[in-house]
Design a protein around this motif. Structure first.
Motif, mmCIF file in Angstrom:
data_model
loop_
_atom_site.group_PDB
_atom_site.id
_atom_site.type_symbol
_atom_site.label_atom_id
_atom_site.label_comp_id
_atom_site.label_asym_id
_atom_site.label_seq_id
_atom_site.Cartn_x
_atom_site.Cartn_y
_atom_site.Cartn_z
ATOM 1 N N TYR A 63 -5.285 -0.064 7.439
ATOM 2 C CA TYR A 63 -4.492 -0.825 6.470
ATOM 3 C C TYR A 63 -3.849 -2.041 7.125
ATOM 4 O O TYR A 63 -3.795 -3.122 6.525
ATOM 5 C CB TYR A 63 -3.452 0.068 5.786
ATOM 6 N N LYS A 74 -8.081 -1.777 -0.202
ATOM 7 C CA LYS A 74 -8.647 -2.045 1.117
ATOM 8 C C LYS A 74 -10.155 -1.940 1.025
ATOM 9 O O LYS A 74 -10.685 -0.973 0.478
ATOM 10 C CB LYS A 74 -8.101 -1.026 2.129
ATOM 11 N N ARG A 100 -8.035 -6.890 2.257
ATOM 12 C CA ARG A 100 -7.316 -6.396 1.088
ATOM 13 C C ARG A 100 -7.628 -7.330 -0.077
ATOM 14 O O ARG A 100 -7.435 -8.545 0.013
ATOM 15 C CB ARG A 100 -5.821 -6.414 1.379
ATOM 16 N N GLU A 109 0.874 -1.165 0.000
ATOM 17 C CA GLU A 109 0.000 0.000 0.000
ATOM 18 C C GLU A 109 0.912 1.216 0.000
ATOM 19 O O GLU A 109 1.816 1.326 0.833
ATOM 20 C CB GLU A 109 -0.901 0.019 1.232
#
Length: 181
Positions: free
Chosen positions: A58, A163, A158, A38
């Motif tokens: 995340y 996400k 994910r 990410e």
């Protein structure tokens, strides 16, 4: 750490030569946002708030899938931009990141995660003072059937580099699938 896309190191490169790569300002890394990475650009003058506002979401998504890495200071198109952070600010950022990660339930100890502040260099391989990229490494969960929630109620996963915040029956379906793995 990152396996590709950074400038090859030489003996004259300082700390990053030990790691095998350099983050060079405005260079493009050979990585894309995917199931493992990410990329988050830091905008504004307060990297601490920018990072703490989403690191737990995340990390939760990575814990609920296969683990991964969040690179703060790298744009969505993989360009190294970095953020300014003095030694004192790095200490503050580390504190708020670990405080944010404690909101994930079930709670994992702080040593489950790795934080690495990488120096950014100019095109002549000289360090740019106080300019950094933060890499947050979220290893896969040791318990493959565990389901992790941010703030005890938000479930993130994910999928193909994105996400997703699950709700309602999506949560039920995800938990059922995890329990049969």
């Amino acid at each position: 750490m990152i396996s590709g896309g950074a400038i090859p190191f030489t003996e004259k490169n300082h700390e990053s030569s030990k790691k095998g790569y350099l983050y060079t300002l405005n260079q493009t890394l050979n990585i894309l946002e995917d199931t493992e990475y990410e990329l988050k650009e830091i905008r504004g003058r307060n990297p601490k708030n920018s990072i703490s506002s989403n690191v737990a979401e995340y990390a939760t998504a990575f814990l609920n899938t296969q683990g991964g890495r969040i690179l703060y200071g790298v744009t969505d198109d993989s360009t190294v931009k970095g953020f300014k952070a003095s030694s004192q600010q790095i200490d503050e950022i580390q504190r708020v990141v670990f405080d944010s990660l404690r909101t994930i339930e079930p709670t994992l100890s702080a040593d489950h995660y790795q934080l690495e502040f990488h120096q950014i260099y100019n095109n002549e391989s000289e360090p740019i003072e106080d300019l950094r990229v933060l890499e947050v490494v979220v290893p896969p969960s040791r318990d493959k059937k565990a389901v992790y929630f941010n703030k005890g109620k938000e479930l993130h996963i994910r999928v193909r580099g994105v996400k997703h915040h699950l709700k309602g029956t999506e949560i039920v379906s995800f938990i059922q699938n995890k329990s049969t793995e």
